[in-house]
Design an enzyme around this catalytic site. Structure first.
Site, mmCIF file in Angstrom:
data_model
loop_
_atom_site.group_PDB
_atom_site.id
_atom_site.type_symbol
_atom_site.label_atom_id
_atom_site.label_comp_id
_atom_site.label_asym_id
_atom_site.label_seq_id
_atom_site.Cartn_x
_atom_site.Cartn_y
_atom_site.Cartn_z
ATOM 1 N N LYS A 159 0.151 5.394 -6.023
ATOM 2 C CA LYS A 159 -0.838 5.412 -7.109
ATOM 3 C C LYS A 159 -1.766 6.602 -6.968
ATOM 4 C CE LYS A 159 -4.547 3.311 -6.445
ATOM 5 N NZ LYS A 159 -5.483 2.240 -6.063
ATOM 6 N N TYR B 261 -8.985 -3.497 -11.704
ATOM 7 C CA TYR B 261 -8.900 -2.104 -11.273
ATOM 8 C C TYR B 261 -7.488 -1.554 -11.391
ATOM 9 C CZ TYR B 261 -7.047 -3.563 -6.700
ATOM 10 O OH TYR B 261 -6.275 -4.072 -5.694
ATOM 11 N N GLU C 260 -6.922 1.723 -13.583
ATOM 12 C CA GLU C 260 -6.429 2.915 -12.888
ATOM 13 C C GLU C 260 -5.183 3.463 -13.568
ATOM 14 O OE1 GLU C 260 -7.995 2.217 -8.309
ATOM 15 O OE2 GLU C 260 -6.038 1.455 -8.894
ATOM 16 N N CYS D 43 0.824 -1.218 0.000
ATOM 17 C CA CYS D 43 0.000 0.000 0.000
ATOM 18 C C CYS D 43 0.853 1.261 0.000
ATOM 19 C CB CYS D 43 -0.939 0.011 1.197
ATOM 20 S SG CYS D 43 -1.934 1.517 1.292
ATOM 21 N N CYS E 284 -1.339 1.730 -3.049
ATOM 22 C CA CYS E 284 -2.363 2.770 -2.873
ATOM 23 C C CYS E 284 -1.803 4.182 -2.825
ATOM 24 C CB CYS E 284 -3.140 2.523 -1.567
ATOM 25 S SG CYS E 284 -3.484 0.801 -1.214
ATOM 26 N N HIS F 42 -27.915 20.675 -1.696
ATOM 27 C CA HIS F 42 -28.070 21.174 -3.067
ATOM 28 C C HIS F 42 -27.249 22.451 -3.252
ATOM 29 C CE1 HIS F 42 -30.104 21.984 -6.866
ATOM 30 N NE2 HIS F 42 -30.247 23.240 -6.475
ATOM 31 N N GLU G 76 -26.636 14.492 -4.127
ATOM 32 C CA GLU G 76 -28.019 14.651 -3.694
ATOM 33 C C GLU G 76 -28.951 13.697 -4.435
ATOM 34 O OE1 GLU G 76 -30.268 18.226 -5.105
ATOM 35 O OE2 GLU G 76 -28.303 18.832 -5.886
#
Length: 880
Positions: free
Chosen positions: A51, A178, A182, A43, A48, A435, A440
């Site tokens: 990256k 992924y 990525e 990681c 992670c 909003h 939302e």
């Protein structure tokens, strides 16, 4: 048996480091850890973190374009890898230092070398040392592997991409997971010409189909050349580039080829199988729910187990291991409803089931919307975002949430909390939207997009041929009308045919005994709590019509049903009318459905029948929910201090129904809901440090507070429940907690006493200081007055001299002035010159001050001149 350590951890990644330092710092265990490479693991060093920093860097190209569209005068000259990469390396070095510091600060002994397992309690280090430990935790992670085809050695892996000497102009990425997607987005964002090959039909297999299709579309529009159904046949070096031949007929040159086709657990050469640890087909360590292997003293966490390969999951597994082994609380690992994000461009966030997976569990409602976000649509970009909720049709729980949008990872983290808590679609609907935001849409989607069932499991009663019946009316839509409707009886030997001339006789009998089939989800639609549900299946089948409109038999209807029912709501529903009635005599709630027809009754142009009756306890009858929060093993308990100190609490919540209609239609699963709300209220009390009455054995105060919190929570969604009282059966913290609490109370009392002493001392010192200050001020005032008086006297004397001087004749006035000044001011170094005695300046032509000790006399034709030697100007004094 004596061991060198209580715990030896093999692997310095996120999971191993967390387990090691928590076990050492919080339980006092003697812990050692070995790591052959860099601390932080996949990681932090090669996953992670670097990256995500590259993701940030790659996103600025589009941001700068957007900025220009929004009116900013900015330019971009291209991405400078040689400027970015050293800074990336420095950050990774810093983070590795943090990991090392965390371990040393917790008292963990570290070995910077490889370790293997020799037996159930022994590890061997690379330098030949052997160490024994009561428990061994393997957290060696995984590594990328290359596929097997000619020239595969020419490709790089995800480990290598962080160490490129320079950014390539073109890159081929093989893979559709992924990691591949990525880095395709990252390299494309940095200006690299990116092509992606994937052997499957669509990238991101295992994710929601609708979401991954949108990601693929957006990646293609952003410039990534995507070739699905494609694999590499061979690669060969050609100068500084790599020639790639693909199964789709392509043959192209690329500067770099990234092979992102999978990872393999790091168990090679570890000696695991030699001592009885079971390995899976990919080399992963097989563990149980508590991360324990087939060898009781050996545990494994993280990617090496190949359960759910995410860094937060590895950390969670490490914490559960410490809880189980060193704190004495058996804690199974929870891999359910884990949120995750794919940092493509755009990002995808997901939690829970995909639409495809959810349909295998039962009927679902899908709420989805795709739109252009305000920020990008304003400048004419065509980017689409997706918000999607998968909802169980029976329980109304949100089973999955999928977001494709910028910052989807941030949004899915928060949505994951609601999904993990079991929120329903109506819970989302009751939430007020923020909003204007993209997110939302998650709480404003009201229109059902579609319903889905797993193929072959579509329930009967949904307009199929072979005699099934219409969902609402029970009328037969099939050619022969073999089966009856879900609520009305069909003709068991040829029920009514709608739209066809035919004859049919009486159908199935009333109730479940007939040929009708109940739609499975109807139970979930109206079932509440653990109360018994009674579905009334309707009467016998109707006669077959020969006028083009025969009908399946509806449930029997009597005047009494309406007389006893107080009509509460009347609405239109798919051309039907429905209302529910509270039957005060039986304290039950009945839901009525019927079709507007010519069959009137007593002036009511409506043919209703009771669809379902939910048995509800009388308003006056009290229900009791037993709440147990504290027994480790069965319940997680309520932790006071974060370790083994658990408050063992048992109490009862006594409730009844205050509004039967609200109870039936708003409260789902009363028992579990009340228990969950009650436990939440108790945790709130603990969080707000209001537990002192229990520790002091005064349970009544806590009971009143609990009742107040539970009732207020239930009232927020009109549950129709009234909390009568809360009864404590047991509220016994363990002795260490009581002792600690007493110690805290004593310490607080001592603190208060010392504070009072300190306050008194401070007040006394302050008063003394104020007195001394007043005295000093008085002395200073007296001194000031003395100086002023003296100065006033001197001023008066000078005034008198001046008056005498002004009265003197002109010739003597000059000498008198100079003599007087020399006598009086002989010690003054400088006196500012601002005039002369001849009327050329100064007040009344008088030079009030002169630096007498710096005057020099010069004889000139005009007479004797006196002037200042050090000032930048001078004035003449004529003495003749």
């Amino acid at each position: 048996m004596s061991f060198d350590y209580d715990l030896f951890v093999i692997g310095g990644g996120s999971g191993g480091v967390r387990a090691a330092r928590v076990a050492a710092a919080e339980t006092g265990a003697k812990v050692a850890l070995s790591e052959k490479d860099r601390y932080g693991g996949t990681c932090v060093i090669r996953g992670c973190v670097p990256k995500k920093l590259m993701v940030f860097a790659s996103g600025y190209r589009e941001l700068i374009k957007d900025a220009r569209s929004y009116g900013w005068n900015v330019t971009v000259e291209g991405f400078d890898w040689l400027k970015f990469h050293p800074q990336l390396e420095r950050e990774l070095d810093r983070l590795e230092g943090v990991y090392r510091k965390l371990l040393s600060g917790s008292g963990v002994e570290t070995f910077d070398m490889r370790a293997t397992v020799k037996d159930a309690h022994t590890v061997e280090l690379a330098d030949g040392q052997t160490k024994t430990a009561k428990h061994i935790l393997v957290a060696t992670g995984s590594r990328p592997v290359k596929p097997n085809f000619p020239g595969a050695e020419l490709g790089i892996t995800s480990n290598d991409i962080f160490h490129l000497d320079q950014l390539p102009k073109s890159m081929l990425i093989l893979g559709g997971g992924y990691i591949a997607c990525e880095f395709a987005s990252v390299m494309n964002g940095m200006g690299v010409d990116v092509t992606l090959y994937y052997r499957g039909a669509q990238i991101l297999r295992g994710f929601d189909d609708e979401a991954r299709c949108l990601v693929a579309t957006e990646m293609s529009q952003n410039g990534v050349r995507m070739c699905t159904g494609t694999n590499i046949l061979e690669m060969r070096q050609e100068g500084d580039q790599i020639r790639v031949k693909a199964t789709n007929g392509d043959e192209r040159l690329f500067d770099k080829v990234l092979l992102a086709t999978g990872r393999k657990p790091n168990t090679d050469g570890m000696g695991m199988q030699d001592i009885g640890v079971e390995l899976g087909s990919d080399g992963e360590i097989v563990v149980d729910d508590y991360s324990q292997t087939a060898v009781p003293s050996i545990y494994a966490i993280g990617d090496v187990t190949n359960r759910m390969n995410l860094t937060p999951v590895a950390i969670h597994e490490g914490m559960a291991f410490v809880e189980t082994v060193f704190k004495g609380y058996p804690t199974p690992v929870d891999h359910d409803l884990v949120p995750s994000a794919v940092f493509t461009q755009p990002e995808m966030g997901t939690v829970g089931l995909s639409e495809e997976a959810a349909t295998k569990q039962g009927p679902i409602d899908v709420y989805a919307t795709s739109f252009r976000a305000m920020q990008t649509s304003f400048i004419g970009r065509l980017d689409q975002v997706l918000m999607k909720l998968i909802v169980s049709k029976t329980t109304r729980k949100v089973l999955g949430c999928h977001i494709v949008a910028p910052a989807a990872g941030e949004m899915i983290q928060l949505a994951g909390i609601a999904v993990k808590m079991g929120a329903t679609k109506e819970d989302f609907d009751r939430t007020v939207a923020v909003h204007p935001t993209m997110s939302e849409e998650l709480v404003t989607m009201r229109t059902l997009s579609r319903r889905a069932w797993f193929p072959g499991e579509k329930p009967t009663g949904y307009n199929q041929r072979s005699g099934t019946c219409d969902t609402i009316t029970g009328e037969n839509h099939a050619m022969s009308g073999i089966n009856g409707g879900p609520w009305g009886g069909g003709g068991s030997s040829g029920g009514g045919n709608r739209g066809n001339n035919g004859s049919g006789n009486g159908g199935g009998t009333r109730g479940p005994q007939g040929d009708g089939h109940q739609i499975p989800e109807i139970n979930g639609l109206v079932k509440k709590s653990q109360e018994q549900l009674r579905v009334l299946m309707g009467g016998r089948g109707g006669s077959g019509g020969n006028t083009g409109r025969g009908s399946g038999g509806g449930p029997q209807f009597t005047r009494g049903t309406l007389v006893l029912g107080g009509v509460a709501v009347l609405v239109l529903w798919w051309g039907m009318a429905s209302f529910y009635a509270v039957r005060t005599d039986e304290q039950s709630v009945e839901l009525f459905l019927g079709e507007f027809s010519e069959i009137g009754y007593s002036g009511l142009n409506f043919a209703p029948w009771p669809l379902v009756t939910a048995e509800v306890i009388p308003v006056t009858r009290e229900q009791t929910e037993d709440i147990g929060t504290g027994a480790r093993g069965g319940d997680a308990g309520l932790m006071l201090t974060g370790d083994e100190n658990i408050v063992d609490i048992d109490f009862q919540v006594v409730w009844n129904i205050s509004n039967a209609a609200n109870f039936l239609f708003n409260l789902r699963e009363p028992g579990p809901t009340i228990r969950a709300v009650s436990e939440s209220a108790m945790r709130e009390i603990i969080a707000q440090s209001e537990l002192a009455p229990i520790l002091n054995r005064d349970r009544g105060t806590i009971a009143e507070r609990l009742q107040e919190l539970i009732q207020s929570t239930l009232d927020t969604y009109d549950s129709g429940v009234n909390i009568v009282r809360v009864n404590f059966n047991k509220a016994d913290p363990p002795t260490p907690v009581i002792d600690a609490f007493r110690d805290v109370q004593a310490a607080e009392q001592e603190r208060d006493r010392l504070q009072n002493v300190a306050d008194a001392y401070a007040n006394r010192v302050l008063a003394e200081a104020r007195g001394e200050a007043a005295q000093i001020l008085e002395q200073a005032e007296a001194y000031r007055a003395q100086v002023v008086n003296e100065a006033t006297g001197e001023a008066s004397r000078f005034s008198a001299v001046l008056e005498e001087y002004l009265k003197a004749p002109d010739v003597t006035r000059k000498r008198l002035y100079l003599e007087t000044m020399e006598q009086v001011l002989g010690d003054v170094d400088k006196i500012i010159l601002d005039g002369d005695v001849n009327g050329n300046g100064g007040a009344n032509g008088v030079v009030p001050y002169l630096p007498l000790n710096e005057l020099r006399r010069n004889t000139t034709a005009g007479g004797t001149n006196w002037c200042v030697s050090r000032l930048i100007f001078c004035r003449s004094l004529s003495l003749s």
